[in-house]
Scaffold this motif. Structure first.
Motif, PDB file in Angstrom:
ATOM      1  N   ARG A 178     -14.533  -3.231  -3.079  1.00 20.74           N
ATOM      2  CA  ARG A 178     -14.089  -1.838  -2.921  1.00 20.74           C
ATOM      3  C   ARG A 178     -15.460  -0.919  -3.276  1.00 20.74           C
ATOM      4  O   ARG A 178     -15.348   0.291  -3.190  1.00 20.74           O
ATOM      5  CB  ARG A 178     -12.867  -1.341  -3.599  1.00 20.74           C
ATOM      6  N   TYR A 236     -10.823 -11.883  -2.183  1.00 21.17           N
ATOM      7  CA  TYR A 236     -10.854 -10.433  -2.748  1.00 21.17           C
ATOM      8  C   TYR A 236     -11.735  -9.597  -1.450  1.00 21.17           C
ATOM      9  O   TYR A 236     -12.549 -10.011  -0.987  1.00 21.17           O
ATOM     10  CB  TYR A 236     -11.534 -10.364  -4.107  1.00 21.17           C
ATOM     11  N   SER A 237     -11.397  -8.324  -1.724  1.00 18.87           N
ATOM     12  CA  SER A 237     -12.196  -7.204  -0.728  1.00 18.87           C
ATOM     13  C   SER A 237     -12.940  -6.402  -1.781  1.00 18.87           C
ATOM     14  O   SER A 237     -12.442  -6.233  -2.768  1.00 18.87           O
ATOM     15  CB  SER A 237     -11.138  -6.404  -0.125  1.00 18.87           C
ATOM     16  N   SER A 289      -9.910  -5.816  -4.550  1.00 16.36           N
ATOM     17  CA  SER A 289      -8.553  -6.107  -4.664  1.00 16.36           C
ATOM     18  C   SER A 289      -8.260  -7.318  -3.762  1.00 16.36           C
ATOM     19  O   SER A 289      -9.072  -7.679  -2.984  1.00 16.36           O
ATOM     20  CB  SER A 289      -7.813  -4.950  -4.279  1.00 16.36           C
ATOM     21  N   LYS A 290      -7.098  -7.847  -4.005  1.00 16.65           N
ATOM     22  CA  LYS A 290      -6.516  -9.202  -3.178  1.00 16.65           C
ATOM     23  C   LYS A 290      -5.317  -9.054  -2.780  1.00 16.65           C
ATOM     24  O   LYS A 290      -4.461  -8.641  -3.585  1.00 16.65           O
ATOM     25  CB  LYS A 290      -6.922 -10.354  -4.150  1.00 16.65           C
ATOM     26  N   ILE A 323       1.204  -6.490  -9.955  1.00 22.97           N
ATOM     27  CA  ILE A 323      -0.313  -6.856  -9.624  1.00 22.97           C
ATOM     28  C   ILE A 323      -1.093  -7.292 -11.070  1.00 22.97           C
ATOM     29  O   ILE A 323      -0.753  -6.534 -11.907  1.00 22.97           O
ATOM     30  CB  ILE A 323      -1.047  -5.388  -9.137  1.00 22.97           C
ATOM     31  N   ARG A 349      -0.802  -5.842  -2.139  1.00 18.40           N
ATOM     32  CA  ARG A 349      -1.891  -6.174  -3.435  1.00 18.40           C
ATOM     33  C   ARG A 349      -1.338  -7.072  -4.254  1.00 18.40           C
ATOM     34  O   ARG A 349      -0.407  -6.622  -4.890  1.00 18.40           O
ATOM     35  CB  ARG A 349      -2.453  -4.946  -3.526  1.00 18.40           C
ATOM     36  N   THR A 350      -2.061  -8.415  -4.639  1.00 20.00           N
ATOM     37  CA  THR A 350      -1.507  -9.044  -5.617  1.00 20.00           C
ATOM     38  C   THR A 350      -2.401  -9.215  -7.057  1.00 20.00           C
ATOM     39  O   THR A 350      -2.032  -9.350  -7.993  1.00 20.00           O
ATOM     40  CB  THR A 350      -1.250 -10.420  -5.251  1.00 20.00           C
ATOM     41  N   HIS A 351      -3.740  -8.930  -6.910  1.00 20.29           N
ATOM     42  CA  HIS A 351      -4.723  -8.993  -7.939  1.00 20.29           C
ATOM     43  C   HIS A 351      -5.567  -7.926  -7.757  1.00 20.29           C
ATOM     44  O   HIS A 351      -6.027  -7.400  -6.747  1.00 20.29           O
ATOM     45  CB  HIS A 351      -5.380 -10.338  -7.825  1.00 20.29           C
ATOM     46  N   GLN A 352      -6.017  -7.506  -8.761  1.00 21.60           N
ATOM     47  CA  GLN A 352      -7.188  -6.504  -8.813  1.00 21.60           C
ATOM     48  C   GLN A 352      -8.236  -6.866 -10.018  1.00 21.60           C
ATOM     49  O   GLN A 352      -7.925  -7.180 -10.950  1.00 21.60           O
ATOM     50  CB  GLN A 352      -7.113  -5.084  -8.780  1.00 21.60           C
ATOM     51  N   GLU A 402      -2.315  -8.282   0.908  1.00 20.10           N
ATOM     52  CA  GLU A 402      -1.684  -7.046   1.249  1.00 20.10           C
ATOM     53  C   GLU A 402      -0.287  -7.618   1.720  1.00 20.10           C
ATOM     54  O   GLU A 402      -0.128  -8.319   2.614  1.00 20.10           O
ATOM     55  CB  GLU A 402      -2.542  -6.508   2.697  1.00 20.10           C
ATOM     56  N   ARG A 425       0.893  -1.271  -0.101  1.00 18.29           N
ATOM     57  CA  ARG A 425       0.031  -0.074  -0.136  1.00 18.29           C
ATOM     58  C   ARG A 425       0.972   1.263   0.136  1.00 18.29           C
ATOM     59  O   ARG A 425       1.806   1.459   0.732  1.00 18.29           O
ATOM     60  CB  ARG A 425      -0.780   0.054   1.147  1.00 18.29           C
TER      61      ARG A 425
END
Length: 170
Positions: free
Chosen positions: A84, A81-82, A96-97, A56, A101-104, A99, A6
């Motif tokens: 948003r 995934y979170s 997003s996935k 990412i 972050r690796t994927h969005q 912390e 982040r």
């Protein structure tokens, strides 16, 4: 290598494993929300062979109806995934996935102009070595001067991206 902490901006050289990672993640996503999906696209710089990128994996999911995105939240949370929401970026559900972050996931209704721009820009860079090289240099310069400001980094790319999309051949 995957993962962007982040608040940081840095690029790594293109890595062939990113394609495999996308394919594996796509399979997991289709397994849990396949009934809503029209198509799943690998977008962003990790989708362009030879282009340095933030580590990412960007995934665009096409759905028939924008509101179907709300039906996908719980299943995607089960994959880590979170959600948003729809106010982070225009006209899409954003997830997003990790912390760091690796994927969005950018989830769009089929035909959305932002989706089409993402795909067209990716395809142009894949087929145009000069543009890919120019974009690479721009990104490296921007990442160097905006190590802690992802918004300035992104803003610095806007004019170049627009110039490609405005070529009319897309």
């Amino acid at each position: 290598m995957l993962g962007l902490p982040r608040g940081e901006v840095f690029l790594v050289p293109w890595f062939a494993e990113w394609v495999k990672e996308f394919d594996m993640e796509k399979k997991r996503i289709v397994e849990v929300i396949g009934q809503y999906i029209v198509n799943v696209h690998h977008i962003g710089s990790t989708a362009v062979n030879g282009l340095s990128a933030k580590p990412i994996i960007d995934i665009a999911i096409e759905i028939n109806h924008f509101l179907d995105g709300e039906q996908c939240v719980t299943a995607l949370q089960g994959l880590g995934y979170s959600y948003r929401g729809i106010n982070v970026l225009p006209e899409r559900h954003y997830f997003s996935k990790g912390e760091p972050r690796t994927h969005q996931i950018h989830m769009y209704q089929t035909g959305n102009r932002y989706l089409l721009e993402q795909i067209n820009f990716r395809d142009y860079l894949r087929s145009n070595e000069l543009a890919r090289s120019e974009y690479q240099q721009l990104k490296l310069n921007l990442a160097n001067v905006n190590k802690n400001d992802k918004h300035k980094y992104a803003e610095g790319k806007t004019e170049f991206v627009k110039s490609i999309l405005d070529k009319g051949s897309l």
